[in-house]
Enzyme design. Structure first.
Site, PDB file in Angstrom:
ATOM      1  N   SER A 149       0.821  -1.199   0.000  1.00  0.00           N
ATOM      2  CA  SER A 149       0.000   0.000   0.000  1.00  0.00           C
ATOM      3  C   SER A 149       0.866   1.265   0.000  1.00  0.00           C
ATOM      4  CB  SER A 149      -0.967  -0.046   1.191  1.00  0.00           C
ATOM      5  OG  SER A 149      -1.998   0.896   1.056  1.00  0.00           O
ATOM      6  N   HIS A 165      -8.129  -4.845  -1.200  1.00  0.00           N
ATOM      7  CA  HIS A 165      -6.912  -4.100  -0.869  1.00  0.00           C
ATOM      8  C   HIS A 165      -6.017  -4.979  -0.012  1.00  0.00           C
ATOM      9  CE1 HIS A 165      -4.400  -0.579  -0.378  1.00  0.00           C
ATOM     10  NE2 HIS A 165      -4.354  -0.812   0.924  1.00  0.00           N
ATOM     11  N   ASP A 200     -10.212  -2.910  -5.746  1.00  0.00           N
ATOM     12  CA  ASP A 200      -9.622  -2.356  -4.522  1.00  0.00           C
ATOM     13  C   ASP A 200     -10.488  -1.213  -3.999  1.00  0.00           C
ATOM     14  OD1 ASP A 200      -8.005  -0.979  -2.616  1.00  0.00           O
ATOM     15  OD2 ASP A 200      -6.191  -1.727  -3.581  1.00  0.00           O
TER      16      ASP A 200
END
Length: 325
Positions: free
Chosen positions: A140, A293, A265
């Site tokens: 991320s 995600h 996502d």
């Protein structure tokens, strides 16, 4: 490396995103902690996973960077650290400033484009493991950070990097996470960010913000406008997003890099998906229809498997083969 395909029971984007937290919430992994002093007098905490084999002179070193407000206790860390250590590699997770449970010393903290910070930590560890091939993994925010680092550092000893669910367009992600159920994720993360900043304010005598001001912020943009940007030398949140988004940096990456996104996502939208002309020849892009995600859960409901802990060690192993050196 086979493509990810979610099973019928886990095709919902939010279920994919949340399942690792549910499945890994009680898992404990062995850790050895180290405080690393930075050149500016601040510090970060490193969490080492003991390797399953005795250290060798050319033992690969895998360096992991977590996501926004993440840590070694994040579910993806609990998945990947043992999987990497099982290969016989040295494995360390780098906590960003203030993310290990201890406030850092300075007013600044961390942000998504801080390639200088990544470079200092990587160089320090590379000097310590002077004969070891290096592998980089970012989740991320940590993935977007590594996109910046790799673009800024075309020549290094890094043999391969993997970026998982990186928010390559920061402005788009800041907008996207304010829609629908995704606001739940923003509320959860923003609450932690605000609490940590308020704790820092109370520990510093000359902080330029008051806890009451921080309490009023309602989204990531406000946090970045009033804290992240001024604390790290940006003109504002929009300037920070424009200068640190990794999307425009991918064409400058010269080190073999695996980039993983899922089209569903909930933290992002299609604006983070790179076009072919935005990728250098060194970047291998994989876009799955499902995965949420940093989810990518497959297998059965009662015996789930975590695709990332299978796919990433395999891809890294391929980069360590002589033909890729």
């Amino acid at each position: 490396m086979t493509a990810f395909n979610a099973p019928w029971w886990a095709r919902n984007r939010h279920l994919q995103t949340l399942l690792p937290t549910w499945y890994k919430r009680n898992q404990q992994i062995p850790l050895e902690w180290e405080e690393l002093t930075l050149s500016d007098g601040d510090f970060v905490d490193l969490a080492w996973h003991p390797t399953v084999q005795p250290p060798g002179e050319q033992q690969p070193l895998a360096i992991v960077f977590h996501g926004l407000e993440g840590s070694v206790h994040s579910p993806y860390a609990k998945c990947i650290l043992p999987a990497l250590a099982a290969q016989g590699w040295a494995v360390v997770l780098v906590h960003f400033r203030g993310c290990s449970g201890r406030s850092n010393r300075q007013w600044r903290s961390y942000h998504s484009g801080d390639s200088a910070f990544a470079g200092e930590v990587i160089d320090t560890l590379a000097e310590r493991f002077s004969n070891s091939p290096l592998l980089l993994l970012g989740y991320s925010l940590g993935g977007n950070l590594l996109a910046n680092y790799l673009a800024d550092t075309p020549h290094s000893r890094v043999k391969g990097a993997a970026l998982v669910s990186p928010p390559l367009d920061l402005a788009a992600c800041s907008e996207s996470i304010q829609r629908g159920f995704s606001r739940v994720y923003q509320h959860h993360l923003l609450s932690r960010m605000k609490r940590n900043l308020q704790r820092k304010i109370r520990q510093q005598q000359s902080a330029p913000l008051a806890p009451e001001q921080v309490a009023q912020w309602r989204n990531f943009w406000e946090f970045d406008q009033h804290y992240t940007a001024p604390a790290h030398g940006f003109a504002g949140a929009d300037d920070y997003y424009q200068r640190c988004s990794g999307l425009g940096k991918l064409k400058h990456i010269a080190i073999p890099t695996l980039l993983l996104h899922s089209a569903d996502d909930p933290f992002m939208d299609k604006r983070v998906i790179p076009q072919a002309h935005q990728l250098s020849a060194a970047v291998e892009y994989r876009l799955s229809d499902t995965g949420g995600h940093v989810g990518f859960v497959h297998g059965s409901l009662w015996r789930p498997r975590f695709w990332l802990e299978e796919a990433i060690p395999l891809w890294f192993s391929q980069q360590l083969q002589p033909a890729n050196n």
